[in-house]
Design a protein around this motif. Sequence first.
Motif, PDB file in Angstrom:
ATOM      1  N   GLN A 111      -5.609  -3.194  29.512  1.00  0.00           N
ATOM      2  CA  GLN A 111      -4.753  -3.746  30.642  1.00  0.00           C
ATOM      3  C   GLN A 111      -5.720  -4.321  31.796  1.00  0.00           C
ATOM      4  O   GLN A 111      -5.448  -5.120  32.252  1.00  0.00           O
ATOM      5  CB  GLN A 111      -3.792  -2.389  31.200  1.00  0.00           C
ATOM      6  CG  GLN A 111      -2.993  -3.110  32.424  1.00  0.00           C
ATOM      7  CD  GLN A 111      -1.973  -2.012  32.831  1.00  0.00           C
ATOM      8  OE1 GLN A 111      -2.677  -0.613  32.806  1.00  0.00           O
ATOM      9  NE2 GLN A 111      -0.990  -2.039  33.352  1.00  0.00           N
ATOM     10  N   HIS A 112      -6.798  -3.663  32.043  1.00  0.00           N
ATOM     11  CA  HIS A 112      -7.781  -4.045  33.130  1.00  0.00           C
ATOM     12  C   HIS A 112      -8.275  -5.344  32.694  1.00  0.00           C
ATOM     13  O   HIS A 112      -8.624  -5.936  33.498  1.00  0.00           O
ATOM     14  CB  HIS A 112      -8.820  -2.768  33.383  1.00  0.00           C
ATOM     15  CG  HIS A 112      -9.662  -3.286  34.581  1.00  0.00           C
ATOM     16  ND1 HIS A 112      -9.273  -2.758  35.877  1.00  0.00           N
ATOM     17  CD2 HIS A 112     -10.891  -3.740  34.573  1.00  0.00           C
ATOM     18  CE1 HIS A 112     -10.249  -3.259  36.566  1.00  0.00           C
ATOM     19  NE2 HIS A 112     -11.197  -3.549  35.889  1.00  0.00           N
ATOM     20  N   SER A 151      -7.254  -7.510  30.696  1.00  0.00           N
ATOM     21  CA  SER A 151      -6.203  -8.756  30.664  1.00  0.00           C
ATOM     22  C   SER A 151      -5.992  -9.081  32.122  1.00  0.00           C
ATOM     23  O   SER A 151      -5.520 -10.326  32.056  1.00  0.00           O
ATOM     24  CB  SER A 151      -4.886  -7.980  30.228  1.00  0.00           C
ATOM     25  OG  SER A 151      -4.941  -7.646  28.701  1.00  0.00           O
ATOM     26  N   LYS A 152      -6.099  -8.502  33.049  1.00  0.00           N
ATOM     27  CA  LYS A 152      -5.648  -8.829  34.542  1.00  0.00           C
ATOM     28  C   LYS A 152      -7.175  -9.418  35.130  1.00  0.00           C
ATOM     29  O   LYS A 152      -6.894  -9.890  36.193  1.00  0.00           O
ATOM     30  CB  LYS A 152      -5.318  -7.341  35.426  1.00  0.00           C
ATOM     31  CG  LYS A 152      -3.843  -6.867  34.877  1.00  0.00           C
ATOM     32  CD  LYS A 152      -3.465  -5.845  35.753  1.00  0.00           C
ATOM     33  CE  LYS A 152      -2.164  -5.381  35.426  1.00  0.00           C
ATOM     34  NZ  LYS A 152      -1.721  -4.279  36.071  1.00  0.00           N
ATOM     35  N   ARG A 182     -14.095 -10.987  30.105  1.00  0.00           N
ATOM     36  CA  ARG A 182     -12.725 -11.300  29.742  1.00  0.00           C
ATOM     37  C   ARG A 182     -13.032 -12.809  28.963  1.00  0.00           C
ATOM     38  O   ARG A 182     -12.510 -13.200  28.067  1.00  0.00           O
ATOM     39  CB  ARG A 182     -12.111 -12.004  31.125  1.00  0.00           C
ATOM     40  CG  ARG A 182     -10.900 -12.748  31.008  1.00  0.00           C
ATOM     41  CD  ARG A 182      -9.814 -11.892  30.152  1.00  0.00           C
ATOM     42  NE  ARG A 182      -8.456 -13.006  30.067  1.00  0.00           N
ATOM     43  CZ  ARG A 182      -7.603 -13.039  30.652  1.00  0.00           C
ATOM     44  NH1 ARG A 182      -7.299 -12.245  31.827  1.00  0.00           N
ATOM     45  NH2 ARG A 182      -6.400 -13.927  30.447  1.00  0.00           N
ATOM     46  N   GLU A 209       2.919  -5.052  43.807  1.00  0.00           N
ATOM     47  CA  GLU A 209       2.478  -5.541  42.504  1.00  0.00           C
ATOM     48  C   GLU A 209       2.279  -6.746  42.498  1.00  0.00           C
ATOM     49  O   GLU A 209       1.153  -7.237  41.848  1.00  0.00           O
ATOM     50  CB  GLU A 209       3.622  -5.107  41.377  1.00  0.00           C
ATOM     51  CG  GLU A 209       3.019  -5.340  40.213  1.00  0.00           C
ATOM     52  CD  GLU A 209       4.317  -5.063  38.994  1.00  0.00           C
ATOM     53  OE1 GLU A 209       4.152  -5.490  37.942  1.00  0.00           O
ATOM     54  OE2 GLU A 209       5.455  -4.519  39.483  1.00  0.00           O
ATOM     55  N   SER A 259      -1.841  -8.233  42.193  1.00  0.00           N
ATOM     56  CA  SER A 259      -2.150  -8.526  40.976  1.00  0.00           C
ATOM     57  C   SER A 259      -2.640 -10.264  41.100  1.00  0.00           C
ATOM     58  O   SER A 259      -3.515 -10.431  40.442  1.00  0.00           O
ATOM     59  CB  SER A 259      -0.781  -8.665  40.051  1.00  0.00           C
ATOM     60  OG  SER A 259      -0.487  -7.288  39.794  1.00  0.00           O
ATOM     61  N   GLY A 303      -6.256  -9.962  42.533  1.00  0.00           N
ATOM     62  CA  GLY A 303      -6.852  -9.260  41.797  1.00  0.00           C
ATOM     63  C   GLY A 303      -7.486  -8.056  42.301  1.00  0.00           C
ATOM     64  O   GLY A 303      -8.668  -7.713  42.130  1.00  0.00           O
ATOM     65  N   HIS A 311      -6.256  -4.421  42.868  1.00  0.00           N
ATOM     66  CA  HIS A 311      -5.702  -3.395  42.658  1.00  0.00           C
ATOM     67  C   HIS A 311      -6.282  -2.020  43.231  1.00  0.00           C
ATOM     68  O   HIS A 311      -5.685  -1.226  43.748  1.00  0.00           O
ATOM     69  CB  HIS A 311      -5.347  -3.155  41.114  1.00  0.00           C
ATOM     70  CG  HIS A 311      -3.962  -4.054  40.472  1.00  0.00           C
ATOM     71  ND1 HIS A 311      -2.845  -3.999  41.315  1.00  0.00           N
ATOM     72  CD2 HIS A 311      -3.959  -4.986  39.637  1.00  0.00           C
ATOM     73  CE1 HIS A 311      -2.008  -4.612  40.628  1.00  0.00           C
ATOM     74  NE2 HIS A 311      -2.671  -5.131  39.488  1.00  0.00           N
ATOM     75  N   GLN A 366       3.972   0.830  39.807  1.00  0.00           N
ATOM     76  CA  GLN A 366       3.881  -0.581  39.692  1.00  0.00           C
ATOM     77  C   GLN A 366       5.760  -0.651  39.580  1.00  0.00           C
ATOM     78  O   GLN A 366       6.356   0.394  39.328  1.00  0.00           O
ATOM     79  CB  GLN A 366       3.536  -1.037  38.343  1.00  0.00           C
ATOM     80  CG  GLN A 366       2.038  -1.187  38.585  1.00  0.00           C
ATOM     81  CD  GLN A 366       1.203  -1.892  37.336  1.00  0.00           C
ATOM     82  OE1 GLN A 366       1.986  -1.707  36.375  1.00  0.00           O
ATOM     83  NE2 GLN A 366       0.227  -2.329  37.740  1.00  0.00           N
TER      84      GLN A 366
END
Length: 741
Positions: free
Chosen positions: A178-179, A181-182, A410, A655, A659, A662, A664, A691
């Motif tokens: 998840q981290h 992907s963001k 990434r 959220e 998001s 970037g 969080h 969230q």
Amino acid sequence: MVTTTIKLQNFASYSPTESTTLTLTKPVAVLYGHNGAGKSTIAKVIRHHVNATLDGAGNCSVTVSGLTEPEFLIYDTEYVEENFHAKEGKGIRGIFTLGKKTAEELEEIESLEDDAHRISTELETANAAQSQLDTDLEKALNSAKDATWSIKSDYEKGPLRFCLEENKVRGDKARLFQHLSKAEDSDGSILIEDLLREASEIEDETAEKKAELSIPANSISSLESNHLLGSVIAGSSDSRLSALIATLKNESWVRSGQGYLDDSNGACPFCQQALPHDLTLELAKLFDTAYEDQCKQLATLRDEYKSSVTAIISLAGGAPYHDEYVSSDLALQNAWKDLLLILEHNSTELDKKVGNPGDPITPTDSTKTFDAWSDLAATAAAKIIDYNNRIANRDQVKKSIDKRFWQRMRHDHSASLALYKTQAASITNQKSTMAESITSLTTDLATKKKSLRELRASATNIDASIDAINQRIQNIGTQGFKIERDTKNDGYYHIARGSKGKIDYKSLSEGEKNLITFLYFIESLEGSHKSDGNSNKLNRIIVIDDPVSSLSHNHIYDIASLITINVIERRTFPQIIILTHSLFFYHELFKAIREKEWKDYQCFRVTKKDFSEVCEMRPDEIKNDYQSYWLVLKEGITSHKYSVAVPIAMRYILEHYFSFIGYHDKLRDALLALGDDDKPFHAFYRYINRQSHSDDINISDLPEIAPSIYVEKFRQVFDKTGYLRHFNHMMGIEEAETEAS
């Protein structure tokens, strides 16, 4: 085509002198406006038009063209008063002729039962396929998580391990995926080697700053281009010796001997022979003042050049230039060697020129070589400054390394992420198609079952409406009360709660009252309050004013769906007018409508300045989702009434915004700190820290106080994270107001 024209003037909040005309020409009209803007006044005007016994409505009027006998069915606060505050003491009027008066043949019932069974089987198969798609999506996700888990094994040891630890992904595949992907993508220019070096530097807590490089200015290029160096510096032609010396080309030799004449006692300093009596005079004519001045300038030029060279060499040989950032830079070292060769060569040439002024020289131009070396030295100096800044600001540097590390990860795992994205999109599309099929089958099954209920309805025909209303109450998840036939008053209902039986309508909460009255209204659209059941739906114009007032936020979707499915999509009624103050309800109403169907809709915004005004707009003209959430906060402040929509909107805003930028971690840290510092609002900060798709486990912990207080706490979140300007911009707060506060 049905056209309804509503003229509004000199009534409630509408101008006493200028009329506002609302012309409705499409099947559905939706009017949106804040509370107090003048929406409900429009419903009141229509009600006054229907009921001539009511007091006048100023200079307002309603006209309908395209229908011979239009019938308005109006849902508003007066509808509730008329139908649920029983003045006769009998209860709630029954709704007749929702079913057929006579039962259909047995064959039709059997056919409906067969159809229902077939649809149930198809629905079961579709649900199984949907479950399989869920399994496939989970497998694709697990495969992607396994593929990206190598980040953990590659970097859990070494100077970059903090990138895993501080994001709490070291032991959690799902969290790591998840981290990742963001994280922002990169072009691959970020090098792991650089990150490792920077991380290693700040890892040593005892590391000290390096001495910074001083880069000398280029003071030699102008000396190298001096015109004297390329000139022939010769003695005067006024001396009788000039021609001979020019022929012999021994001017420098003669000039060097001139310096010994004073000590030679009239003899030649070289051959010791007697000198001509006028030689000293002729030499003075030959080496006149102009010649001597040029020679002195030449000597000064050489001395300045050598001094500058010495200074450059001394600086470049100092301790800072022995740092690893300099010594390990091969290009910089080679550039220095090239420059040093030129400087030494030019120094030698200048010595020759001073010794032989008549011989022109052309020194090597050191400009490009010096600039190349200087640029490389500047790069090394910048690296040293960066290093010193990293040592001085370890925390900020760690954040920078962390961000760039995940950007690099990434990029490195883009293939795995792209594969999962493709698979997920494909499966999601299949799920969407399957969901549409399930919805269609569910609708068909409900239709068949409803038809069966209608065929089996009792002769009185109010039992079917009782079943329908109670079914709708169950469908939206409300329990604890229902509609029952009033056995003492034929053709009437009453409200019952559990084993207590009949209860007073006043004992219901405001939300329960509004919910059951609206369900009753929806059911009444299909029937009549008369026992003969005569009604002509093709002449009915439906007016619905604020159907979600006082309802739980969770029921907004249900009411929007009821209106869409049971009123709009049936296309039974020639015109439907919907008025609302709820932006959430407005968006829910249009979510189920395709853009190509907008041709059947008219949308209006009702606003109020000095007087109420109505202007037409596109269905999508009202703010997008993100802006809508901010509008909910503004409306919350003006209403002065607590609504669960306010904290929900806050959670969506945080959220979406954090998001996008970037950060969080910054948000999480700020919320935790604010929660710890402000104990009375700890539950509030804990709630908005989740969230939007998280559970609502602690929303009931929030005290129902003025929304403006929650908005102030929300402002502190943006202030704490350094984004107060964004909060002020979205809330429409001028910078001057902020500074004043």
